[in-house]
Motif scaffolding. Sequence first.
Motif, PDB file in Angstrom:
ATOM      1  N   THR A  52      31.905  82.456  12.660  1.00  0.00           N
ATOM      2  CA  THR A  52      30.733  82.599  13.559  1.00  0.00           C
ATOM      3  C   THR A  52      32.513  81.491  14.639  1.00  0.00           C
ATOM      4  O   THR A  52      32.087  81.374  14.942  1.00  0.00           O
ATOM      5  N   PRO A  53      32.718  82.868  15.628  1.00  0.00           N
ATOM      6  CA  PRO A  53      33.754  82.342  16.716  1.00  0.00           C
ATOM      7  C   PRO A  53      32.545  82.053  17.888  1.00  0.00           C
ATOM      8  O   PRO A  53      31.770  81.959  16.995  1.00  0.00           O
ATOM      9  N   LYS A  54      33.248  80.598  18.070  1.00  0.00           N
ATOM     10  CA  LYS A  54      32.669  79.839  19.223  1.00  0.00           C
ATOM     11  C   LYS A  54      32.456  80.658  20.695  1.00  0.00           C
ATOM     12  O   LYS A  54      31.192  80.390  20.706  1.00  0.00           O
ATOM     13  N   ASN A  55      32.872  82.013  20.789  1.00  0.00           N
ATOM     14  CA  ASN A  55      32.405  83.210  21.416  1.00  0.00           C
ATOM     15  C   ASN A  55      32.653  84.232  21.519  1.00  0.00           C
ATOM     16  O   ASN A  55      33.558  84.626  21.190  1.00  0.00           O
ATOM     17  N   ALA A  56      31.413  85.057  20.653  1.00  0.00           N
ATOM     18  CA  ALA A  56      32.156  86.146  19.675  1.00  0.00           C
ATOM     19  C   ALA A  56      32.359  87.355  21.069  1.00  0.00           C
ATOM     20  O   ALA A  56      33.157  88.221  20.416  1.00  0.00           O
ATOM     21  N   GLY A  57      31.428  87.568  22.717  1.00  0.00           N
ATOM     22  CA  GLY A  57      32.517  88.191  22.921  1.00  0.00           C
ATOM     23  C   GLY A  57      34.165  88.315  23.143  1.00  0.00           C
ATOM     24  O   GLY A  57      34.607  88.797  23.319  1.00  0.00           O
ATOM     25  N   ASN A  58      34.114  86.673  23.533  1.00  0.00           N
ATOM     26  CA  ASN A  58      35.817  86.341  23.545  1.00  0.00           C
ATOM     27  C   ASN A  58      36.523  86.591  22.677  1.00  0.00           C
ATOM     28  O   ASN A  58      37.750  87.899  22.140  1.00  0.00           O
ATOM     29  N   HIS A  59      35.807  86.579  21.104  1.00  0.00           N
ATOM     30  CA  HIS A  59      36.745  86.828  20.138  1.00  0.00           C
ATOM     31  C   HIS A  59      36.816  88.458  19.799  1.00  0.00           C
ATOM     32  O   HIS A  59      38.341  89.353  19.111  1.00  0.00           O
ATOM     33  N   ALA A  60      35.923  89.507  19.378  1.00  0.00           N
ATOM     34  CA  ALA A  60      35.402  91.066  20.181  1.00  0.00           C
ATOM     35  C   ALA A  60      36.829  91.491  20.734  1.00  0.00           C
ATOM     36  O   ALA A  60      37.466  91.955  20.483  1.00  0.00           O
ATOM     37  N   ARG A  61      36.596  90.719  22.576  1.00  0.00           N
ATOM     38  CA  ARG A  61      37.702  91.252  23.012  1.00  0.00           C
ATOM     39  C   ARG A  61      39.529  90.935  23.023  1.00  0.00           C
ATOM     40  O   ARG A  61      40.092  91.931  23.257  1.00  0.00           O
ATOM     41  N   HIS A  62      39.735  89.855  21.948  1.00  0.00           N
ATOM     42  CA  HIS A  62      40.862  89.633  21.530  1.00  0.00           C
ATOM     43  C   HIS A  62      41.203  90.048  20.588  1.00  0.00           C
ATOM     44  O   HIS A  62      41.982  91.262  20.884  1.00  0.00           O
TER      45      HIS A  62
END
Lengths: 176, 87
Positions: B58-68
């Motif tokens: 559960t990343p803080k922000n899934a979109g940001n995590h996916a982008r990284h």
Amino acid sequence: MTDYEFTLKFSLPDAGANPDDHVEALAEAGCTDALVGIGQAGRIALAFTRRAKSAFEAVSSALRHVRKAIPDAVLVEASPDFVGLTDVAEIAGFTRQNMRKLMLGNGATFPAALHEGKPALWHLATVLTWLKERQGRAVDAVLLEIAKANMTVNIAKEARQLPGATLPRNLERLFA
Amino acid sequence: MARRPHPKPDVEAALRYAEFEGWRIEPGGSHAWGKMYCPYNDDECRCGEFCIACIWSTPKNAGNHARHLRRVVDHCTTHRKHTSTEP
């Protein structure tokens, strides 16, 4: 509040520790806004997208959280800060040749490199500021702010090695 | 594909992209959902620390995590295809 993107790299003195334990501890400490890299033994890197009131607040809270999770982790570098000409060109949207021409054609005002080797290295913040103020180029304000914050952290980290050096309290707090 | 999908669609899409580029995904962990491994994790590789990147449940922000995650894959393949031109 603004999203700041930056990467912190640490060395891990305890080579015997299980990296998976570090990763779980980082989650407990509130670092799930970072991508954690453990591909090199004795190192750990965190690529943050951190929401904060300022870039300095973003980086300093990240340092605090990492130290809470891994107390003996030693900061190696906050990036983006140290850059070669190729990096600057890529960031500013020039070709490397154009960037080089800009540098050579403006020798009097272009920021002095912090290392004039191959590759030469600059602090990104100094070059971005030069591009903005001397060249009138559009520079990403958020990027400039994080580059300045990283420069502060990296210089403070180095300054701590000076015998008898006393850092301002807000900077000393980043490391202890 | 035998691997169980990641609960966040953005992250799952990034993982499929990584797999397409040859990365290996291995589940495991508690806060960590798993890890992804660079296919070129050797002396020639330039990804460095991110040769092994940790995937949050559960990343803080899934979109940001996916982008990284995507950025790590792209960074790696860039270095694989181009040799550095820095003199």
